[in-house]
Motif scaffolding. Structure first.
Motif, PDB file in Angstrom:
ATOM      1  N   ILE A 117      -0.126   3.428   6.872  1.00 27.70           N
ATOM      2  CA  ILE A 117      -0.966   4.357   6.842  1.00 27.70           C
ATOM      3  C   ILE A 117      -2.451   3.950   7.011  1.00 27.70           C
ATOM      4  CG2 ILE A 117      -1.924   6.590   6.015  1.00 27.70           C
ATOM      5  CD1 ILE A 117       0.922   7.473   5.137  1.00 27.70           C
ATOM      6  N   ASN A 118      -3.164   3.827   8.057  1.00 28.67           N
ATOM      7  CA  ASN A 118      -4.336   2.956   8.016  1.00 28.67           C
ATOM      8  C   ASN A 118      -5.174   3.471   6.821  1.00 28.67           C
ATOM      9  OD1 ASN A 118      -3.372   1.635   9.834  1.00 28.67           O
ATOM     10  ND2 ASN A 118      -4.774   1.981  11.585  1.00 28.67           N
ATOM     11  N   GLN A 119      -5.479   4.675   6.938  1.00 31.48           N
ATOM     12  CA  GLN A 119      -6.402   5.426   5.635  1.00 31.48           C
ATOM     13  C   GLN A 119      -6.024   5.064   4.258  1.00 31.48           C
ATOM     14  OE1 GLN A 119      -9.643   6.580   6.674  1.00 31.48           O
ATOM     15  NE2 GLN A 119      -9.887   6.436   4.412  1.00 31.48           N
ATOM     16  N   GLU A 120      -4.629   4.934   4.139  1.00 35.76           N
ATOM     17  CA  GLU A 120      -4.202   4.576   2.631  1.00 35.76           C
ATOM     18  C   GLU A 120      -4.606   3.185   2.424  1.00 35.76           C
ATOM     19  OE1 GLU A 120      -0.009   4.653   0.318  1.00 35.76           O
ATOM     20  OE2 GLU A 120       0.003   4.887   2.379  1.00 35.76           O
ATOM     21  N   MET A 121      -4.465   2.261   3.130  1.00 35.74           N
ATOM     22  CA  MET A 121      -4.941   0.770   3.193  1.00 35.74           C
ATOM     23  C   MET A 121      -6.680   0.805   2.914  1.00 35.74           C
ATOM     24  SD  MET A 121      -2.907  -1.158   5.846  1.00 35.74           S
ATOM     25  CE  MET A 121      -1.918  -0.088   7.029  1.00 35.74           C
ATOM     26  N   ARG A 122      -7.362   1.637   3.624  1.00 39.68           N
ATOM     27  CA  ARG A 122      -8.919   1.541   3.639  1.00 39.68           C
ATOM     28  C   ARG A 122      -9.049   2.283   2.255  1.00 39.68           C
ATOM     29  NH1 ARG A 122     -10.927  -0.076   8.193  1.00 39.68           N
ATOM     30  NH2 ARG A 122      -9.860   0.574  10.209  1.00 39.68           N
ATOM     31  N   ASN A 123      -8.547   3.200   1.873  1.00 33.87           N
ATOM     32  CA  ASN A 123      -8.823   3.762   0.520  1.00 33.87           C
ATOM     33  C   ASN A 123      -8.778   2.665  -0.593  1.00 33.87           C
ATOM     34  OD1 ASN A 123      -9.394   6.329   1.642  1.00 33.87           O
ATOM     35  ND2 ASN A 123      -7.537   7.052   1.056  1.00 33.87           N
ATOM     36  N   HIS A 124      -7.930   1.779  -0.346  1.00 34.40           N
ATOM     37  CA  HIS A 124      -7.604   0.416  -1.252  1.00 34.40           C
ATOM     38  C   HIS A 124      -8.457  -0.514  -1.020  1.00 34.40           C
ATOM     39  CE1 HIS A 124      -4.438   1.915  -3.967  1.00 34.40           C
ATOM     40  NE2 HIS A 124      -3.990   2.483  -2.808  1.00 34.40           N
ATOM     41  N   GLY A 125      -9.394  -0.579   0.014  1.00 34.91           N
ATOM     42  CA  GLY A 125     -10.629  -1.442   0.232  1.00 34.91           C
ATOM     43  C   GLY A 125      -9.763  -2.695   1.271  1.00 34.91           C
ATOM     44  N   VAL A 126      -8.759  -2.304   2.065  1.00 38.22           N
ATOM     45  CA  VAL A 126      -8.156  -3.091   2.789  1.00 38.22           C
ATOM     46  C   VAL A 126      -8.282  -2.788   4.417  1.00 38.22           C
ATOM     47  CG1 VAL A 126      -6.007  -4.435   3.502  1.00 38.22           C
ATOM     48  CG2 VAL A 126      -6.615  -4.119   0.988  1.00 38.22           C
ATOM     49  N   ASP A 127      -8.885  -3.696   5.181  1.00 41.10           N
ATOM     50  CA  ASP A 127      -8.804  -3.344   6.492  1.00 41.10           C
ATOM     51  C   ASP A 127      -7.550  -3.728   7.359  1.00 41.10           C
ATOM     52  OD1 ASP A 127      -9.156  -3.591   9.416  1.00 41.10           O
ATOM     53  OD2 ASP A 127     -11.000  -4.478   9.232  1.00 41.10           O
ATOM     54  N   PRO A 128      -6.999  -2.457   7.697  1.00 40.55           N
ATOM     55  CA  PRO A 128      -5.610  -2.551   8.116  1.00 40.55           C
ATOM     56  C   PRO A 128      -5.285  -3.729   9.156  1.00 40.55           C
ATOM     57  CG  PRO A 128      -6.477  -0.324   8.578  1.00 40.55           C
ATOM     58  CD  PRO A 128      -7.562  -1.144   8.109  1.00 40.55           C
ATOM     59  N   ASP A 129      -6.290  -4.115   9.806  1.00 36.99           N
ATOM     60  CA  ASP A 129      -6.300  -5.475  10.575  1.00 36.99           C
ATOM     61  C   ASP A 129      -5.848  -6.827  10.018  1.00 36.99           C
ATOM     62  OD1 ASP A 129      -6.635  -4.152  13.105  1.00 36.99           O
ATOM     63  OD2 ASP A 129      -8.695  -4.467  13.219  1.00 36.99           O
ATOM     64  N   ASP A 130      -6.162  -6.624   8.653  1.00 36.58           N
ATOM     65  CA  ASP A 130      -6.002  -7.679   7.759  1.00 36.58           C
ATOM     66  C   ASP A 130      -4.584  -7.510   6.923  1.00 36.58           C
ATOM     67  OD1 ASP A 130      -8.344  -8.743   8.420  1.00 36.58           O
ATOM     68  OD2 ASP A 130      -9.689  -7.855   6.880  1.00 36.58           O
ATOM     69  N   ARG A 131      -4.073  -6.630   7.079  1.00 38.64           N
ATOM     70  CA  ARG A 131      -2.876  -6.456   5.939  1.00 38.64           C
ATOM     71  C   ARG A 131      -1.708  -7.428   5.748  1.00 38.64           C
ATOM     72  NH1 ARG A 131      -2.004  -3.378  10.732  1.00 38.64           N
ATOM     73  NH2 ARG A 131       0.273  -3.140  11.592  1.00 38.64           N
ATOM     74  N   TRP A 132      -1.262  -7.950   6.996  1.00 39.12           N
ATOM     75  CA  TRP A 132      -0.347  -9.241   6.906  1.00 39.12           C
ATOM     76  C   TRP A 132      -1.056 -10.181   6.165  1.00 39.12           C
ATOM     77  CZ3 TRP A 132       4.346  -7.945   7.390  1.00 39.12           C
ATOM     78  CH2 TRP A 132       4.806  -6.929   8.572  1.00 39.12           C
ATOM     79  N   GLU A 133      -2.154 -10.776   6.396  1.00 38.13           N
ATOM     80  CA  GLU A 133      -2.597 -11.772   5.808  1.00 38.13           C
ATOM     81  C   GLU A 133      -2.934 -11.497   4.319  1.00 38.13           C
ATOM     82  OE1 GLU A 133      -6.095 -15.113   6.223  1.00 38.13           O
ATOM     83  OE2 GLU A 133      -6.118 -13.611   7.912  1.00 38.13           O
ATOM     84  N   VAL A 134      -3.385 -10.405   4.012  1.00 34.93           N
ATOM     85  CA  VAL A 134      -3.828  -9.785   2.627  1.00 34.93           C
ATOM     86  C   VAL A 134      -2.224  -9.919   1.810  1.00 34.93           C
ATOM     87  CG1 VAL A 134      -4.290  -7.852   1.107  1.00 34.93           C
ATOM     88  CG2 VAL A 134      -5.690  -8.398   3.159  1.00 34.93           C
ATOM     89  N   MET A 135      -1.052  -9.419   2.476  1.00 34.96           N
ATOM     90  CA  MET A 135       0.142  -9.477   1.956  1.00 34.96           C
ATOM     91  C   MET A 135       0.562 -10.842   1.586  1.00 34.96           C
ATOM     92  SD  MET A 135       3.863  -7.591   2.916  1.00 34.96           S
ATOM     93  CE  MET A 135       4.570  -8.809   4.165  1.00 34.96           C
ATOM     94  N   ARG A 136       0.453 -11.771   2.599  1.00 29.86           N
ATOM     95  CA  ARG A 136       0.849 -13.136   2.297  1.00 29.86           C
ATOM     96  C   ARG A 136      -0.079 -13.749   1.068  1.00 29.86           C
ATOM     97  NH1 ARG A 136      -1.679 -17.677   3.212  1.00 29.86           N
ATOM     98  NH2 ARG A 136      -3.386 -16.672   4.718  1.00 29.86           N
ATOM     99  N   GLU A 137      -1.353 -13.507   0.964  1.00 28.89           N
ATOM    100  CA  GLU A 137      -2.031 -14.106  -0.021  1.00 28.89           C
ATOM    101  C   GLU A 137      -1.539 -13.403  -1.458  1.00 28.89           C
ATOM    102  OE1 GLU A 137      -6.201 -14.615   0.456  1.00 28.89           O
ATOM    103  OE2 GLU A 137      -6.234 -15.620   2.226  1.00 28.89           O
ATOM    104  N   ARG A 138      -1.523 -12.095  -1.447  1.00 28.48           N
ATOM    105  CA  ARG A 138      -1.318 -11.858  -2.731  1.00 28.48           C
ATOM    106  C   ARG A 138       0.324 -12.126  -3.163  1.00 28.48           C
ATOM    107  NH1 ARG A 138      -4.083  -5.605  -2.428  1.00 28.48           N
ATOM    108  NH2 ARG A 138      -6.236  -6.392  -2.200  1.00 28.48           N
TER     109      ARG A 138
END
Length: 278
Positions: A117-138
C-alpha cells in the motif's frame, strides 16, 4: 510437509497464547502473524483500501502477539507473515525479533516483505519505488546487529556506527529470514539476504515453486532452499506435496475461541496422517 496458520491477532479473536496452545496440542507446526502498522484512510495510489477486510485495520502488533504465544507454548514454531520491513526501524525491529526468539527459546521465523500500500509506506517516510532496496538494507543491518557485539552499517537508506544491542537471538547466526514475493526477482533476493522463500498463493505459484526448488541454491550449497506457502488451502495439500513445498500456512479470518477450536479440528481431520508426518 508441515502445517500452520496465519491469523490477524485482534481483540475479539482467540488470544495468541490460547491459539498457540491449541495448535501445539493438535499437532500443528507453526503460528504466524501478519503486520500492518496502520491502514491509510485514503489511498490515491495503486491500491484502493475501501474494500479491505476489517482485520487489516484492527490487527495488533505481531511481535507483542508472538511474545504471548511464545510464553504459552514449548514446541510451536512462531513467525511473521510478513513484517513490512520498509515501515519498521531496523534497530528496533532487530531487538523485537531477538526478544521473541529468546522468549520462545529459538522458535522465531522472520518473514519479511516490502509492503504493497503505497500511502502506508509514504507515511513511514519511504518512497514506494525504493521499497525493495530499503528492505534489503534494513535486513542486512539487522543481521549485523544480531551477529556482532558492536555493529555498524552504512548504506543509502540505513546508517549507524558502532552500536550495541541485546539480547542476541538464540538461533545462530539468527532466526531464519523468509523473503516474500512472487515476482521475477524474488529468487535473487532470497539468495542475497534470505534463508527461505515465502510466496503467496497465486495462479502460477506451484510451477514457480517447482522451478525454484530445482534451480535456486545458496552459494556453495547443493541443497534446495525451503519454501513456505502463504495462504494455502487444506484441500490442495496433495498438490503442494508434489510441488515440494516444505510448509503450508493456512490463512483464516480472526476467530473467537470456540470457532478456532472447531476450525482447527476440521482441518486436522482433513489432513489426517499428514498432520503427524506419516
Amino acid at each position: 510437509m508441515k502445517f500452520g496458520f496465519i491469523m490477524f491477532p485482534s481483540k475479539d479473536a482467540i488470544r495468541p497464547g490460547d491459539f498457540g496452545r491449541l495448535l501445539e496440542d493438535r499437532g500443528y507446526h507453526s503460528l504466524f502473524y501478519p503486520d500492518h502498522t496502520h491502514i491509510p484512510a485514503h489511498t490515491p495510489e495503486r491500491y484502493d483500501v475501501a474494500g479491505l477486510a476489517e482485520e487489516f485495520k484492527i490487527g495488533m502488533d505481531p511481535f507483542v502477539a508472538l511474545g504471548a504465544a511464545a510464553e504459552a507454548t514449548t514446541t510451536l514454531q512462531l513467525g511473521t507473515a510478513v513484517v513490512l520491513v520498509p515501515e519498521r526501524d531496523p534497530i528496533v525491529t532487530a531487538k523485537q525479533v531477538a526478544s521473541v526468539d529468546v522468549l520462545s527459546e529459538g522458535r522465531m521465523n522472520f518473514g519479511i516483505g516490502p509492503g504493497w500500500i503505497n500511502q502506508e509506506m509514504r507515511n513511514h517516510g519511504v518512497d514506494p519505488d525504493d521499497r525493495w532496496e530499503v528492505m534489503r538494507e534494513r535486513t542486512e543491518a539487522m543481521r549485523e546487529i544480531w551477529t556482532k557485539d558492536v555493529a555498524t552499517y552504512h548504506g543509502k537508506f540505513v546508517n549507524f556506527d558502532a552500536i550495541t544491542s541485546w539480547p542476541k537471538p538464540v538461533q545462530r547466526p539468527y532466526p531464519p529470514i523468509l523473503v516474500a514475493g512472487n515476482g521475477p526477482n524474488v529468487a535473487r533476493r532470497v539468495v542475497a539476504y534470505g534463508d527461505e522463500w515465502i510466496p503467496m498463493v497465486r495462479p502460477t505459484v506451484l510451477q514457480d515453486i517447482v522451478t525454484f526448488k530445482r534451480e535456486v541454491r545458496k552459494p556453495g550449497s547443493d541443497q534446495p532452499i525451503p519454501v513456505t506457502l502463504f495462504g494455502g488451502m487444506p484441500e490442495d495439500v496433495a498438490a503442494y506435496e508434489r510441488a515440494g513445498i516444505d510448509r503450508v500456512l493456512f490463512w483464516t479470518r480472526p476467530l473467537p475461541y470456540d470457532a478456532a477450536v472447531e476450525m482447527t479440528a476440521d482441518i486436522a481431520a482433513l489432513l489426517g496422517a499428514r498432520l503427524k508426518g506419516e
